[in-house]
Design an enzyme around this catalytic site. Structure first.
Site, PDB file in Angstrom:
ATOM      1  N   CYS A  34       2.974  -5.179   6.823  1.00  0.00           N
ATOM      2  CA  CYS A  34       2.643  -4.895   5.426  1.00  0.00           C
ATOM      3  C   CYS A  34       3.801  -4.166   4.759  1.00  0.00           C
ATOM      4  O   CYS A  34       4.766  -3.778   5.403  1.00  0.00           O
ATOM      5  CB  CYS A  34       1.368  -4.056   5.346  1.00  0.00           C
ATOM      6  SG  CYS A  34      -0.135  -5.025   5.620  1.00  0.00           S
ATOM      7  N   HIS A  46       0.827  -1.217   0.000  1.00  0.00           N
ATOM      8  CA  HIS A  46       0.000   0.000   0.000  1.00  0.00           C
ATOM      9  C   HIS A  46       0.854   1.257   0.000  1.00  0.00           C
ATOM     10  O   HIS A  46       2.067   1.226   0.199  1.00  0.00           O
ATOM     11  CB  HIS A  46      -0.969  -0.014   1.193  1.00  0.00           C
ATOM     12  CG  HIS A  46      -0.302   0.015   2.541  1.00  0.00           C
ATOM     13  ND1 HIS A  46       0.042   1.195   3.178  1.00  0.00           N
ATOM     14  CD2 HIS A  46       0.088  -0.971   3.384  1.00  0.00           C
ATOM     15  CE1 HIS A  46       0.599   0.921   4.346  1.00  0.00           C
ATOM     16  NE2 HIS A  46       0.640  -0.385   4.498  1.00  0.00           N
TER      17      HIS A  46
END
Length: 299
Positions: free
Chosen positions: A201, A182
């Site tokens: 992440c 992301h």
């Protein structure tokens, strides 16, 4: 010195910085062990290399988009801190989400969000977050027990916008670890050569460029169209027409096509664990091969 710094993922200043000196002083036997560990990982890797795929090398803190066996895009990434390591995982990219909301993992809600709420009851509203029950219905944050002593029976979700922790783009790659790639609203962190700061992440620098590459067989989703949709503020999910393989690897040593050897720090201390486990496995099988019953059966 600059060449050495490039090979070790350090800023190529040409000055022997403390970090450069530390890398210079690593024993050659340790470097050989790093190469052995990386070779061991690659030999046991089960990954469907397609005509187009994405690789994140965690210790290098870089992502690469590969097409026709060539690296066509390279991006700095921020991966998991040592106490919240990013997993090694293979998956398939299924969609690109523009202006995503962020559903806060329960572990973060239990520890970090709860701690903020105990100190500052306005924290959630300031961060554009809402609390939802099991049926996705909003509930009053003041009715929630923020003591942090038990697992939350609610969900915290951050609305999309410039404040959102996922930034303007999320790349979905369904996997058992629930990790993904992301954007971020803290882009200054990409300037550091130590980029181990996430909860697991992978935050990607210039992620809009990667999104355009992932969607380049859909002319309606050019970079300009992606920018325009983000500017509109509306959430939009774009499915890829053909799933794109993605692998998050843990390689602390590798060689590029021009036969330059690169090394990175074993940030999660996984190399020695792997080599010890491999040595034990080999010892077990060697012992089994020498057993009289095994010898009799093989002959």
């Amino acid at each position: 010195v600059k060449r050495f710094q490039v090979r070790h993922g350090l800023a190529a200043t040409g000055t022997v910085t403390p970090r450069t000196l530390t890398a210079l002083n690593v024993d050659v036997h340790k470097r050989i062990r790093q190469l052995e560990a990386s070779l061991e990982r690659l030999q046991h890797m089960n990954f469907a290399f397609g005509p187009r795929y994405v690789v994140v090398n965690i210790p290098a803190a870089y992502a690469e988009a590969i097409e026709g066996d060539k690296v066509v895009r390279r991006y700095r990434v921020i991966v998991g801190k040592s106490e919240k390591p990013s997993p090694t995982v293979t998956a398939q990219i299924t969609s690109v989400v523009l202006n995503p909301t962020w559903t806060v993992p329960s572990s973060i809600a239990k520890t970090e969000i709860s701690a903020h709420m105990r100190k500052d009851p306005t924290y959630l509203s300031r961060m554009h977050m809402e609390v939802l029950d099991a049926h996705d219905r909003p509930i009053d944050p003041h009715s929630v027990d923020w003591s942090g002593t038990h697992t939350p029976n609610f969900t915290v979700r951050q609305q999309n916008g410039t404040w959102n922790a996922l930034g303007a783009v999320k790349i979905d790659m369904p996997n058992s670890y629930s990790v993904y790639m992301h954007d971020t609203n803290q882009r200054n962190l990409f300037n550091d050569d130590y980029r181990f700061d996430s909860h697991g992440c992978s935050r990607v620098d210039n992620v809009r460029d990667l999104a355009a590459w992932l969607l380049n067989d859909q002319p309606q989703w050019s970079r300009a169209a992606i920018d325009a949709m983000i500017a509109s503020g509306q959430r939009h999910d774009v499915r890829v027409t053909k799933k794109i393989p993605v692998a998050w690897l843990y390689l602390t040593a590798w060689m590029t096509k021009d036969q330059t050897v690169h090394f990175r720090n074993d940030i999660y201390a996984q190399d020695e664990q792997l080599l010890e486990a491999t040595a034990e496995e080999h010892a077990f099988f060697n012992k089994a091969a020498d057993h009289p019953l095994t010898t009799h059966m093989t002959h």
